[in-house]
Motif scaffolding. Structure first.
Motif, PDB file in Angstrom:
ATOM      1  N   ALA A   4      14.189 -14.035   7.573  1.00  0.00           N
ATOM      2  CA  ALA A   4      14.252 -14.929   8.950  1.00  0.00           C
ATOM      3  C   ALA A   4      13.373 -15.032  10.030  1.00  0.00           C
ATOM      4  N   LYS A   5      13.029 -13.776  10.218  1.00  0.00           N
ATOM      5  CA  LYS A   5      12.301 -13.421  11.371  1.00  0.00           C
ATOM      6  C   LYS A   5      10.694 -13.677  11.028  1.00  0.00           C
ATOM      7  N   GLY A   6      10.569 -13.940   9.701  1.00  0.00           N
ATOM      8  CA  GLY A   6       8.995 -14.048   9.219  1.00  0.00           C
ATOM      9  C   GLY A   6       8.356 -12.968   8.755  1.00  0.00           C
ATOM     10  N   GLU A   7       9.095 -11.752   8.314  1.00  0.00           N
ATOM     11  CA  GLU A   7       8.530 -10.717   7.631  1.00  0.00           C
ATOM     12  C   GLU A   7       8.392 -11.122   6.157  1.00  0.00           C
ATOM     13  N   SER A   8       7.082 -10.552   5.513  1.00  0.00           N
ATOM     14  CA  SER A   8       6.851 -10.994   4.059  1.00  0.00           C
ATOM     15  C   SER A   8       7.722  -9.908   3.238  1.00  0.00           C
ATOM     16  N   VAL A   9       7.644 -10.476   1.939  1.00  0.00           N
ATOM     17  CA  VAL A   9       8.365  -9.493   1.121  1.00  0.00           C
ATOM     18  C   VAL A   9       7.801  -8.157   0.993  1.00  0.00           C
ATOM     19  N   SER A  10       6.365  -8.060   1.109  1.00  0.00           N
ATOM     20  CA  SER A  10       5.822  -6.858   1.270  1.00  0.00           C
ATOM     21  C   SER A  10       5.944  -5.832   2.297  1.00  0.00           C
ATOM     22  N   ASP A  11       6.107  -6.476   3.284  1.00  0.00           N
ATOM     23  CA  ASP A  11       6.552  -5.887   4.627  1.00  0.00           C
ATOM     24  C   ASP A  11       7.719  -5.287   4.668  1.00  0.00           C
ATOM     25  N   ILE A  12       8.710  -6.116   4.268  1.00  0.00           N
ATOM     26  CA  ILE A  12       9.961  -5.627   3.902  1.00  0.00           C
ATOM     27  C   ILE A  12      10.414  -4.420   3.049  1.00  0.00           C
ATOM     28  N   ALA A  13       9.670  -4.566   2.099  1.00  0.00           N
ATOM     29  CA  ALA A  13       9.567  -3.418   1.018  1.00  0.00           C
ATOM     30  C   ALA A  13       9.152  -2.100   1.587  1.00  0.00           C
ATOM     31  N   VAL A  14       8.130  -2.153   2.407  1.00  0.00           N
ATOM     32  CA  VAL A  14       7.632  -0.936   3.088  1.00  0.00           C
ATOM     33  C   VAL A  14       8.807  -0.398   4.141  1.00  0.00           C
ATOM     34  N   LYS A  15       9.096  -1.354   4.958  1.00  0.00           N
ATOM     35  CA  LYS A  15      10.022  -0.821   5.892  1.00  0.00           C
ATOM     36  C   LYS A  15      11.496  -0.122   5.428  1.00  0.00           C
ATOM     37  N   LEU A  16      11.780  -0.790   4.312  1.00  0.00           N
ATOM     38  CA  LEU A  16      13.252  -0.400   3.628  1.00  0.00           C
ATOM     39  C   LEU A  16      13.008   0.454   2.640  1.00  0.00           C
ATOM     40  N   SER A  17      11.808   1.025   2.408  1.00  0.00           N
ATOM     41  CA  SER A  17      11.335   1.825   1.468  1.00  0.00           C
ATOM     42  C   SER A  17      12.053   1.610  -0.017  1.00  0.00           C
ATOM     43  N   LEU A  18      11.576   0.221  -0.246  1.00  0.00           N
ATOM     44  CA  LEU A  18      11.961  -0.281  -1.821  1.00  0.00           C
ATOM     45  C   LEU A  18      10.929  -1.064  -2.207  1.00  0.00           C
ATOM     46  N   SER A  19      10.971  -1.346  -3.589  1.00  0.00           N
ATOM     47  CA  SER A  19       9.781  -1.964  -4.208  1.00  0.00           C
ATOM     48  C   SER A  19       9.681  -3.325  -3.821  1.00  0.00           C
ATOM     49  N   VAL A  20       8.517  -3.854  -4.036  1.00  0.00           N
ATOM     50  CA  VAL A  20       8.590  -5.643  -3.666  1.00  0.00           C
ATOM     51  C   VAL A  20       9.278  -6.162  -4.763  1.00  0.00           C
ATOM     52  N   LYS A  21       9.515  -5.688  -6.031  1.00  0.00           N
ATOM     53  CA  LYS A  21      10.196  -6.277  -6.897  1.00  0.00           C
ATOM     54  C   LYS A  21      11.794  -6.437  -6.552  1.00  0.00           C
ATOM     55  N   THR A  22      12.038  -5.188  -6.056  1.00  0.00           N
ATOM     56  CA  THR A  22      13.583  -5.413  -5.551  1.00  0.00           C
ATOM     57  C   THR A  22      13.941  -6.189  -4.307  1.00  0.00           C
ATOM     58  N   ILE A  23      12.907  -6.209  -3.527  1.00  0.00           N
ATOM     59  CA  ILE A  23      13.018  -7.149  -2.279  1.00  0.00           C
ATOM     60  C   ILE A  23      13.054  -8.491  -2.729  1.00  0.00           C
ATOM     61  N   SER A  24      12.197  -8.838  -3.640  1.00  0.00           N
ATOM     62  CA  SER A  24      12.174 -10.403  -4.311  1.00  0.00           C
ATOM     63  C   SER A  24      13.446 -10.696  -5.090  1.00  0.00           C
ATOM     64  N   THR A  25      13.923  -9.601  -5.725  1.00  0.00           N
ATOM     65  CA  THR A  25      15.442 -10.032  -6.385  1.00  0.00           C
ATOM     66  C   THR A  25      16.326 -10.083  -5.320  1.00  0.00           C
ATOM     67  N   TYR A  26      16.415  -9.423  -4.217  1.00  0.00           N
ATOM     68  CA  TYR A  26      17.463  -9.769  -2.806  1.00  0.00           C
ATOM     69  C   TYR A  26      17.013 -10.903  -2.369  1.00  0.00           C
ATOM     70  N   ARG A  27      15.966 -11.533  -2.324  1.00  0.00           N
ATOM     71  CA  ARG A  27      15.562 -12.380  -1.628  1.00  0.00           C
ATOM     72  C   ARG A  27      16.131 -13.848  -2.646  1.00  0.00           C
ATOM     73  N   THR A  28      15.917 -13.769  -3.849  1.00  0.00           N
ATOM     74  CA  THR A  28      16.536 -14.560  -4.720  1.00  0.00           C
ATOM     75  C   THR A  28      18.153 -14.683  -4.558  1.00  0.00           C
ATOM     76  N   ARG A  29      18.752 -13.523  -4.440  1.00  0.00           N
ATOM     77  CA  ARG A  29      20.165 -13.705  -4.297  1.00  0.00           C
ATOM     78  C   ARG A  29      20.675 -14.300  -3.042  1.00  0.00           C
ATOM     79  N   VAL A  30      19.942 -13.905  -2.039  1.00  0.00           N
ATOM     80  CA  VAL A  30      20.225 -14.506  -0.822  1.00  0.00           C
ATOM     81  C   VAL A  30      20.084 -16.188  -0.834  1.00  0.00           C
ATOM     82  N   MET A  31      19.074 -16.394  -1.241  1.00  0.00           N
ATOM     83  CA  MET A  31      19.034 -18.118  -1.680  1.00  0.00           C
ATOM     84  C   MET A  31      19.945 -18.732  -2.387  1.00  0.00           C
TER      85      MET A  31
END
Length: 210
Positions: free
Chosen positions: A161-188
């Protein structure tokens, strides 16, 4: 003696809390933090019995700080003190392990009662939070949709919501891009939204952006 740490980036807020506790014989302020990283350092050193934590903190939000502390020091009672109304954050933060949630406008008596309660390992539920919980998270109320998210989904939702990209979030939360993308899908799916701009609009409408 209950040793507490006050974690808030506003000096006047910390001073106000210290003044309240200075008159209480069984509570002592032993540490202060002005950022999320300082709060994490206090938790790791295990120098307090209860931590008072604000949501809006520089360098790392109180939400991220709460999750990190609960992963490393799950036994440390954390009482959230926020300027935001309970319906915006309380349910999600309790899911993440917070031991209580109070608005900064609460009176001194309730604050002291909450500290003593969480210091025993119990959760403190204020009247406002209790009412929200009693309502059973009404699925028809638009403002309550985000309370259906898991703690990690809520973290990802706020960052998207703050405008961070999936890749940026993955780095900050120490998770993979695939994992963050999965979370994004669930949120939607859970929120019935279709784009990041929808998430931003929802967050702005519900005053969830710091």
């Amino acid at each position: 003696m209950i040793r507490i740490a006050i974690c808030d980036d506003h000096q006047i807020v910390r001073a106000g809390f210290k003044q309240i506790f200075s008159e209480i014989s069984d509570i002592e302020v032993v540490a202060e933090a002005t950022s999320g990283r300082e709060a994490l350092d206090i938790a790791r050193k295990k120098i307090c019995d209860v931590m008072l934590l604000d949501i809006s903190m520089p360098d790392q939000s109180g939400i991220d700080t709460l999750r990190t502390i609960k992963q490393g020091q799950p036994e440390l009672p954390i009482l959230i003190l926020s300027g935001y109304p309970a319906q915006q954050y309380a349910v999600n933060l309790l899911k993440m392990g917070a031991n209580g949630y109070l608005n900064k406008e609460c009176d001194a008596e309730e604050l002291i009662k909450a500290v003593r309660t969480v210091a025993t390992g119990r959760r403190y539920v204020s009247a406002a939070v209790g009412e929200i919980l009693a309502q059973g998270f009404d699925h028809d109320a638009t403002a309550a949709i985000h309370t259906e998210l898991s703690d990690r989904e809520f973290q990802v939702f706020l960052r998207l919501a703050k405008g961070e990209s999936v890749s940026d979030i993955a780095v900050k939360l120490s998770l993979s891009v695939k994992t963050i993308s999965t979370y994004r899908t669930r949120v939607m799916e859970k929120m019935g939204l279709h784009s990041n701009s929808d998430l931003t609009y929802y967050a702005l409408k519900n005053n969830l952006l710091e």
